[in-house]
Design a protein around this motif. Structure first.
Motif, short mmCIF file in Angstrom:
data_model
loop_
_atom_site.label_atom_id
_atom_site.label_comp_id
_atom_site.label_asym_id
_atom_site.label_seq_id
_atom_site.Cartn_x
_atom_site.Cartn_y
_atom_site.Cartn_z
N MET A 1 0.82 -1.21 0.00
CA MET A 1 0.00 0.00 0.00
C MET A 1 0.86 1.27 0.00
O MET A 1 0.48 2.28 -0.59
CB MET A 1 -0.94 0.00 1.21
N LEU A 2 2.00 1.21 0.67
CA LEU A 2 2.92 2.35 0.62
C LEU A 2 3.34 2.64 -0.82
O LEU A 2 3.39 3.80 -1.26
CB LEU A 2 4.17 2.06 1.46
N ILE A 3 3.62 1.57 -1.54
CA ILE A 3 4.04 1.72 -2.94
C ILE A 3 2.88 2.21 -3.80
O ILE A 3 3.05 3.08 -4.67
CB ILE A 3 4.62 0.40 -3.47
N GLU A 4 1.67 1.69 -3.55
CA GLU A 4 0.49 2.13 -4.30
C GLU A 4 0.24 3.62 -4.09
O GLU A 4 -0.10 4.35 -5.04
CB GLU A 4 -0.73 1.31 -3.88
N GLN A 5 0.39 4.09 -2.86
CA GLN A 5 0.20 5.51 -2.58
C GLN A 5 1.26 6.35 -3.28
O GLN A 5 0.98 7.45 -3.77
CB GLN A 5 0.24 5.74 -1.06
N HIS A 6 2.47 5.84 -3.34
CA HIS A 6 3.56 6.54 -4.04
C HIS A 6 3.25 6.64 -5.54
O HIS A 6 3.48 7.69 -6.16
CB HIS A 6 4.88 5.80 -3.81
N ILE A 7 2.73 5.56 -6.10
CA ILE A 7 2.35 5.55 -7.52
C ILE A 7 1.25 6.58 -7.78
O ILE A 7 1.28 7.32 -8.78
CB ILE A 7 1.90 4.14 -7.96
N LEU A 8 0.27 6.65 -6.87
CA LEU A 8 -0.81 7.61 -7.02
C LEU A 8 -0.29 9.05 -7.02
O LEU A 8 -0.73 9.89 -7.81
CB LEU A 8 -1.83 7.42 -5.89
N LYS A 9 0.68 9.33 -6.15
CA LYS A 9 1.27 10.67 -6.09
C LYS A 9 2.01 11.01 -7.39
O LYS A 9 1.98 12.14 -7.87
CB LYS A 9 2.21 10.77 -4.91
N LEU A 10 2.68 10.01 -7.96
CA LEU A 10 3.36 10.22 -9.24
C LEU A 10 2.36 10.59 -10.34
O LEU A 10 2.61 11.48 -11.16
CB LEU A 10 4.14 8.96 -9.64
#
Length: 485
Positions: free
Chosen positions: A105-114
């Motif tokens: 989920m940390l990575i998914e949130q990072h992708i969303l910010k990108l």
């Protein structure tokens, strides 16, 4: 009259507490995270949703029967199902704040910010890495490498000081018996209700004289020790599931899977959910659960985005085969017609009662401008509404109160109704609008002469004059003809 749909989950959280739909559990002690209590209106709405599902499954299908399995089950059940070994989430700890997060989920949130920054190419590349985790060094190692390479920081502390990614089992573990101790006596709170159906498959088949195809339906509590539990009642540690396992002959599974997906989507529409807020999302083959041949989510467009409310799965013969292996008991079915033995395939329909409750509230919520004021109204399907009718004497006069109480007593034989004489008629209407009550009945002095009352309709605020002895018939007719708008 302008109308506005729900645009924030916070509005539902606020309304739920103020009207008595949902409270934070143990609120006077500061609450217990991700655990909620259902108040007076919430308990009624939840019961109505539960009843609609149960009736749709068991009363409208002569080959589906009900079950109420225990929460505690033999520990070997969860070994056979794969939960002991594989029911895990990859977690990572922030050393600074001591907070624990799901690594994916940390990575998914990072992708969303990108994506929000317009870096679509980088986001796609990272999504590809996330989708293929476990194919390089291993799931935990691959997730850790992504977090390190992208320098993803902890959401709360902002620190970049992580532990390794580790797997944590989501089942609640306890001990069974007053003198038990140690892992040898460990037992689990069930993380799903389906296994209670599978272990009772033979019992039901023998006692109910069931023949394939047949189904077993169950409603019950399940428990998952979610580390990241959030978004109100969407993701909780104690929740309720409504599941039906449909046992079919191998080879007939694809047809039955398609049929049940169609039936279950229609059920949500029949509950008054607007069609544009529902969709079906098929699971790609490389994302299927280990036991599934096919799977799809029925999703609803919550204020937090498109999310699963129900899953339809073709579980093949995985569950019955595993329980046959671990228990040593035969799970085969003998087909008298074709003179053959086989382990049935299973088509599963699994819907979260709490998620359905949240969907119903979100879809019904409206804000309307009426004469310069904002009217908050829940346009619930009348068959789901906690209270079917509010009953008001126009003023606090004994003769009006007497007739209003008489109407209350008569209608209570058929519907949940609520007597209210506090405040102006306008304020009483607004209270019932926010509670989703579809009809309000006002007793006035003219009614004492001609035995009539005024029914005010929640959705359009139109009023009609009705004879007192026709109230039940009129309300039932309006309930049956109601359409979502």
């Amino acid at each position: 009259m302008s109308e506005k749909n729900l645009d924030s989950l916070d509005k539902i959280v606020s309304l739920s507490k103020s009207k008595g739909f949902i409270y934070q559990s143990s609120d006077i002690y500061g609450g217990l995270a991700a655990v909620y209590d259902y108040g007076p209106l919430g308990a009624e709405l939840k019961k109505n949703i539960r009843d609609q599902w149960w009736n749709a499954m068991t009363r409208k299908h002569d080959n589906i029967v009900g079950l109420d399995a225990a929460i505690f089950m033999h520990p070997k059940t969860w070994e056979a199902s794969g939960h002991v070994e594989g029911f895990n989430d990859p977690m990572i700890d922030d050393k600074q704040s001591k907070k624990r997060y799901r690594a994916d989920m940390l990575i998914e949130q990072h992708i969303l910010k990108l994506r929000e920054k317009g870096k679509e190419e980088k986001a796609d590349e990272l999504q590809q890495q996330l989708d293929t985790t476990g194919t390089r060094k291993g799931l935990c190692e691959d997730l850790y490498d992504i977090i390190m390479e992208e320098e993803i920081r902890a959401p709360e502390s902002g620190a970049f000081d992580w532990t390794d990614v580790r797997q944590f089992n989501l089942m609640f573990k306890t001990h069974y018996g007053a003198t038990s101790s140690g892992d040898d006596d460990a037992i689990y709170l069930r993380p799903e209700t389906a296994q209670g159906i599978f272990v009772n498959y033979k019992n039901v088949m023998d006692t109910a004289r069931a023949q394939v195809p047949f189904g077993i339906a169950q409603i019950g509590k399940a428990f998952r020790n979610e580390v990241v539990a959030r978004q109100f009642i969407f993701r909780m540690r104690e929740f309720e599931q409504m599941e039906m396992q449909y046992f079919v002959k191998p080879g007939d599974d694809e047809q039955n899977y398609g049929d049940w997906l169609e039936k279950r989507l229609q059920w949500h529409k029949d509950m008054g959910i607007r069609e544009e807020n529902l969709r079906v999302a098929d699971h790609p083959e490389d994302k299927l659960a280990h036991y599934a041949r096919a799977a799809a989510d029925i999703q609803y467009h919550y204020p937090i985005g498109w999310q699963e409310v129900e899953g339809i799965h073709n579980r093949t013969d995985f569950d019955l085969s595993r329980h046959q292996e671990y228990s040593g008991k035969k799970m085969e079915y003998f087909d008298q017609k074709d003179k053959e033995r086989y382990i049935p395939y299973v088509i599963e329909t699994s819907v979260g009662l709490d998620r359905t409750f949240l969907m119903v509230l979100c879809d019904a919520y409206r804000e309307e401008e009426v004469d310069g004021d904002t009217r908050v109204v829940l346009k619930l399907h009348p068959k789901l509404a906690p209270t079917k009718a509010g009953i008001f004497p126009l003023v606090k006069k004994p003769e009006l109160q007497e007739l209003a109480h008489k109407i209350e007593q008569n209608l209570n034989e058929h519907f949940m109704v609520r007597y209210d004489e506090s405040g102006s008629i306008g304020k009483r209407y607004r209270r019932q609008d926010e509670a989703g009550t579809p009809f309000c009945i006002t007793v006035d002095f003219d009614g004492l002469e001609d035995n009539t009352v005024t029914i005010r309709h929640r959705d359009d605020m139109e009023q009609e004059r009705v004879k007192v002895d026709e109230l039940e018939t009129v309300i039932r007719k309006r309930m049956n003809s109601w359409k979502a708008k």
